[in-house]
Design a protein around this motif. Structure first.
Motif, PDB file in Angstrom:
ATOM      1  N   GLY B  11       0.806  -1.213   0.000  1.00  0.00           N
ATOM      2  CA  GLY B  11       0.000   0.000   0.000  1.00  0.00           C
ATOM      3  C   GLY B  11       0.836   1.259   0.000  1.00  0.00           C
ATOM      4  N   ARG B  12       2.140   1.111   0.174  1.00  0.00           N
ATOM      5  CA  ARG B  12       2.940   2.313   0.419  1.00  0.00           C
ATOM      6  C   ARG B  12       3.376   3.012  -0.859  1.00  0.00           C
ATOM      7  NH1 ARG B  12       7.387  -0.437   3.899  1.00  0.00           N
ATOM      8  NH2 ARG B  12       7.107  -1.774   2.097  1.00  0.00           N
ATOM      9  N   ASP B  13       3.837   2.247  -1.846  1.00  0.00           N
ATOM     10  CA  ASP B  13       4.404   2.920  -3.015  1.00  0.00           C
ATOM     11  C   ASP B  13       3.433   2.989  -4.185  1.00  0.00           C
ATOM     12  OD1 ASP B  13       4.318   0.402  -3.921  1.00  0.00           O
ATOM     13  OD2 ASP B  13       6.447   0.183  -4.330  1.00  0.00           O
ATOM     14  N   GLY B  14       2.157   2.782  -3.911  1.00  0.00           N
ATOM     15  CA  GLY B  14       1.175   2.961  -4.970  1.00  0.00           C
ATOM     16  C   GLY B  14       0.929   1.733  -5.811  1.00  0.00           C
ATOM     17  N   THR B  15       1.657   0.655  -5.585  1.00  0.00           N
ATOM     18  CA  THR B  15       1.451  -0.507  -6.450  1.00  0.00           C
ATOM     19  C   THR B  15       0.079  -1.122  -6.236  1.00  0.00           C
ATOM     20  OG1 THR B  15       2.571  -1.882  -4.859  1.00  0.00           O
ATOM     21  CG2 THR B  15       3.869  -1.110  -6.739  1.00  0.00           C
ATOM     22  N   GLY B  20      -4.568  -3.419 -10.750  1.00  0.00           N
ATOM     23  CA  GLY B  20      -5.519  -3.753 -11.801  1.00  0.00           C
ATOM     24  C   GLY B  20      -4.920  -3.540 -13.181  1.00  0.00           C
ATOM     25  N   ARG B  21      -4.287  -2.381 -13.385  1.00  0.00           N
ATOM     26  CA  ARG B  21      -3.710  -2.068 -14.695  1.00  0.00           C
ATOM     27  C   ARG B  21      -2.606  -3.064 -15.040  1.00  0.00           C
ATOM     28  NH1 ARG B  21      -2.954   3.109 -13.997  1.00  0.00           N
ATOM     29  NH2 ARG B  21      -0.886   2.903 -13.095  1.00  0.00           N
ATOM     30  N   ALA B  54      -6.660 -10.996  -5.443  1.00  0.00           N
ATOM     31  CA  ALA B  54      -7.035 -11.887  -6.548  1.00  0.00           C
ATOM     32  C   ALA B  54      -8.493 -11.674  -6.936  1.00  0.00           C
ATOM     33  CB  ALA B  54      -6.795 -13.346  -6.149  1.00  0.00           C
ATOM     34  N   ALA B  55      -9.368 -11.539  -5.930  1.00  0.00           N
ATOM     35  CA  ALA B  55     -10.786 -11.296  -6.213  1.00  0.00           C
ATOM     36  C   ALA B  55     -10.974  -9.955  -6.909  1.00  0.00           C
ATOM     37  CB  ALA B  55     -11.594 -11.339  -4.916  1.00  0.00           C
ATOM     38  N   PHE B  56     -10.095  -8.996  -6.625  1.00  0.00           N
ATOM     39  CA  PHE B  56     -10.182  -7.672  -7.239  1.00  0.00           C
ATOM     40  C   PHE B  56      -9.755  -7.711  -8.709  1.00  0.00           C
ATOM     41  CE2 PHE B  56      -8.555  -3.434  -8.232  1.00  0.00           C
ATOM     42  CZ  PHE B  56      -9.597  -2.619  -7.792  1.00  0.00           C
ATOM     43  N   VAL B  57      -8.668  -8.394  -9.018  1.00  0.00           N
ATOM     44  CA  VAL B  57      -8.187  -8.381 -10.408  1.00  0.00           C
ATOM     45  C   VAL B  57      -8.957  -9.366 -11.291  1.00  0.00           C
ATOM     46  CG1 VAL B  57      -5.883  -7.622  -9.736  1.00  0.00           C
ATOM     47  CG2 VAL B  57      -6.314 -10.061 -10.078  1.00  0.00           C
ATOM     48  N   ALA B  58      -9.624 -10.346 -10.689  1.00  0.00           N
ATOM     49  CA  ALA B  58     -10.299 -11.379 -11.482  1.00  0.00           C
ATOM     50  C   ALA B  58     -11.304 -10.805 -12.479  1.00  0.00           C
ATOM     51  CB  ALA B  58     -10.960 -12.412 -10.566  1.00  0.00           C
ATOM     52  N   PRO B  59     -12.214  -9.894 -12.068  1.00  0.00           N
ATOM     53  CA  PRO B  59     -13.180  -9.389 -13.064  1.00  0.00           C
ATOM     54  C   PRO B  59     -12.547  -8.507 -14.131  1.00  0.00           C
ATOM     55  CG  PRO B  59     -13.987  -9.037 -10.823  1.00  0.00           C
ATOM     56  CD  PRO B  59     -12.529  -9.396 -10.713  1.00  0.00           C
ATOM     57  N   ALA B 254       5.477   3.555 -17.296  1.00  0.00           N
ATOM     58  CA  ALA B 254       5.815   3.303 -18.697  1.00  0.00           C
ATOM     59  C   ALA B 254       6.929   2.264 -18.810  1.00  0.00           C
ATOM     60  CB  ALA B 254       6.230   4.604 -19.386  1.00  0.00           C
ATOM     61  N   ALA B 255       7.881   2.334 -17.889  1.00  0.00           N
ATOM     62  CA  ALA B 255       8.977   1.371 -17.909  1.00  0.00           C
ATOM     63  C   ALA B 255       8.465  -0.035 -17.593  1.00  0.00           C
ATOM     64  CB  ALA B 255      10.045   1.790 -16.898  1.00  0.00           C
ATOM     65  N   HIS B 256       7.543  -0.110 -16.641  1.00  0.00           N
ATOM     66  CA  HIS B 256       6.957  -1.407 -16.287  1.00  0.00           C
ATOM     67  C   HIS B 256       6.213  -1.995 -17.491  1.00  0.00           C
ATOM     68  CE1 HIS B 256       4.266  -4.297 -14.306  1.00  0.00           C
ATOM     69  NE2 HIS B 256       5.221  -4.370 -13.388  1.00  0.00           N
TER      70      HIS B 256
END
Lengths: 320, 302
Positions: B11-15, B20-21, B54-59, B254-256
């Motif tokens: 939760g700290r560095d925004g990841t 989702g993205r 996992a439940a969040f990214v699944a849909p 962008a690098a990611h």
């Protein structure tokens, strides 16, 4: 007008309405998008364990599916059975969802009442009040003080529940069985408990059975029958009435079901909107309309659309 | 070889908000799975529940497999219930990876036993050092056995074991052990030789996953030929067949995205055959690699 949400998505596959669990969860994400498009404030889930119908055992994980594709809709638990969970586990789940989705999680919490659920986790049901207090002190007070985390609403309407919520400055989530006559005194008791502890009272939420009709008495009677039918299996199997299961006490069970119908919002969308506006005057900040029907064949999507048209007249019409 | 991407939960560095993205990017790049991993060193930072993630990214995704890395410690029935819900939300795409270090080996072993029982169709009863299910507490109405419901969407939920305390626990239960990023090829080979020795042909159906770090520049560029060569060598040496690639922390968005495209278009294709023919590699060299040019350190690709 209070905020208006819809509930309760239990994810059950009942004998009357069988569905594959994966199909039920796919419908949940579709319903969340639909509820948001119609203008509803929130969508509410429920929790139970170890029952044949697959009742959702992890409502915060299910809430993640509600929030991932929506942007303004809130997800609520009505209720999360907090005494069954270790506080760090429950806290991490809720905090993860807030980190992922923003401040869109409303954590309604309740004691739970079915022995077998407590026993499944190696807990005595008799400890539920103490475990609830300890969990609220460990989690909810911290969230409140730090100004982050989900908003917590304590479920129930007993004096103990109102004190439990008020003394901590948490919100409340009132059940559908609370009558209009007792509503004002219950909210007053809650506010007093908050003021005595030097806290500001929180949000007052309330669950209400809702059924859209054409306004005729014939459809009202049908709606009452269907509401009772939709609560029959659950109440009959789960409620302990006079020390026995509800189905073994048919008269008490009928009285229990009459609480659902007597306090339901039944009528045309405009009549229901008017009753919701009256709840606002009584001090209710959020009304969750019970629109899903686990045990009878009725389409909650149609009811949601009809009610949204009366409740949110300024919202854009859905494209057909 | 299956190729996946490690997505850290923090939760700290925004990841957390990028999760989702990044999951959608991994699926769009044709990768086989994402591995959602809480940081061990960051308790209480508010993003550590991989099953909720996992439940969040699944849909948001349709086909990519979602591996959730869960540290032993929570009540295993709750872990099982959350995993079952996430598996149904994803229509059967969940892999549950249970993790424990050497000090937590006993707790990890009991967690595995309970989660295996709780995600299976039959009613079960468990008596262990830490947990009793059902409790059969005198004051409760209780049953001899319980069924956790609903069932996972998959007929059998894939359960992997990770962490320094996991190799023998995995072997004893016929499960896959995930070699960690800090575990080299030599140790992974020793682990899998011991598993083959203990299980014989029973070990043949087991996937052999490993987490492997990619040394990438701040722009997300890396030497794909070197990565492919190392993974191919491990595949031959000890049977590595699911690689979870970990990009350096703190990459700009962008690098990611650039690095994930390179994994999808240059790394994964070369690992789908034992020996890609020379003319295919020449084609990659002349046609594809120019689309993903090496970028100087500090430069963000367009």
């Amino acid at each position: 007008m209070p905020d208006v949400g819809v509930g309760l998505w239990t994810m059950r596959s009942t004998a009357a309405r069988p569905v594959h669990a994966a199909a039920a969860y796919a419908a949940l994400t579709r319903d969340a998008l639909h509820a948001e498009a119609l203008g509803f404030h929130s969508l509410w889930l429920a929790e139970h364990h170890f029952w044949y119908d697959g009742w959702c055992p992890a409502p915060v994980a299910a809430a993640a599916a509600v929030l991932s594709q929506t942007s303004t809709l809130k997800a609520g638990t009505g209720v999360h059975l907090l005494p069954l969970w270790d506080p760090p586990t429950a806290a991490t789940a809720a905090e993860t969802l807030v980190a992922l989705a923003g401040e869109r999680l409303y954590l309604g919490v309740g004691l739970g009442y079915r022995d077998e659920e407590f026993d499944g986790f190696g807990l005595s049901r008799r400890t539920r009040g103490r475990r609830m207090d300890a969990a609220l002190d460990a989690i909810a007070l911290r969230w409140n003080q730090e100004g982050r985390g989900p908003r917590v609403l304590v479920g129930g309407f007993s004096a103990a529940a109102m004190t439990r919520a008020g003394m901590r400055g948490l919100g409340i989530f009132l059940p559908f069985s609370l009558s209009r006559a007792k509503l004002a005194t219950t909210i007053e008791r809650y506010r007093e408990a908050a003021h005595e502890a030097g806290r500001t009272p929180g949000m007052v939420g309330m669950l209400k059975y809702a059924w859209v009709t054409d306004g005729s008495s014939r459809q009202r009677e049908a709606a009452e029958r269907l509401i009772a039918a939709s609560a029959l299996e659950y109440s009959g199997c789960w409620f302990e009435l006079n020390g026995r299961s509800g189905f073994e006490e048919p008269e008490l069970l009928a009285r229990q079901l009459s609480l659902a119908t007597a306090n339901a919002l039944i009528g045309t969308p405009d009549e229901i909107a008017e009753e919701i506006a009256q709840l606002d005057e009584a001090g209710v900040d959020l009304v969750v309309l019970q629109v899903t029907r686990d045990d009878v064949s009725a389409d909650h999507r149609h009811a949601m659309e009809a009610m949204a048209g009366a409740l949110f007249p300024s919202s854009p019409p859905l494209s057909a | 070889m299956r190729v996946g991407l490690l997505l850290p939960l923090s939760g700290r560095d925004g990841t957390a908000r990028d999760l989702g993205r990044r999951s959608v990017q991994a699926e769009a790049a044709g990768l086989d799975l994402i591995w959602l991993e809480p940081e061990i060193s960051a308790p209480g930072d508010g993003a550590g529940d991989a099953l909720v993630a996992a439940a969040f990214v699944a849909p948001l995704t349709a086909v990519i497999r979602i591996a959730a890395c869960v540290d032993a410690g929570a009540h295993p029935v709750h872990i099982a219930e959350q995993a079952i819900v996430a598996d149904n939300i994803s229509n059967g795409r969940l892999v549950l990876a249970l993790r424990g270090d050497t000090e937590a080996a006993a707790m990890l072993a009991e967690t595995l036993d309970l989660v295996i029982a709780a995600t299976a169709p039959s009613p079960f009863r468990h008596r262990g050092a830490r947990w009793a299910v059902p409790g059969n507490i005198a004051a409760n109405v209780s049953e001899d056995r319980v069924s956790v419901t609903p069932q996972p969407a998959q007929l059998a939920l894939p359960i992997w074991v990770a962490g320094s305390g996991g190799a023998s626990a995995a072997r004893e239960r016929g499960l896959s052990h995930v070699s960690g990023a800090g575990v080299g090829a030599a140790e992974a080979e020793r682990t899998w030789r011991a598993t083959e020795h203990a299980l014989g042909r029973v070990s043949a159906p087991l996937r052999r996953p490993a987490i492997r770090a990619v040394t990438a520049s701040p722009a997300g560029d890396f030497d794909d030929e070197a990565v492919v060569a190392e993974l191919r060598a491990e595949s031959v040496r000890w049977g590595l067949d699911v690689t979870i690639l970990a990009l350096p922390p703190g990459l700009a968005e962008a690098a990611h995205a650039h690095a994930v495209e390179r994994i999808g278009s240059l790394v994964r294709p070369q690992l789908q055959m034992y020996a890609p023919p020379v003319h295919l590699l020449e084609h990659l060299e002349t046609k594809l690699r120019p689309r993903f040019p090496a970028v100087a350190d500090g430069e963000v690709p367009a």
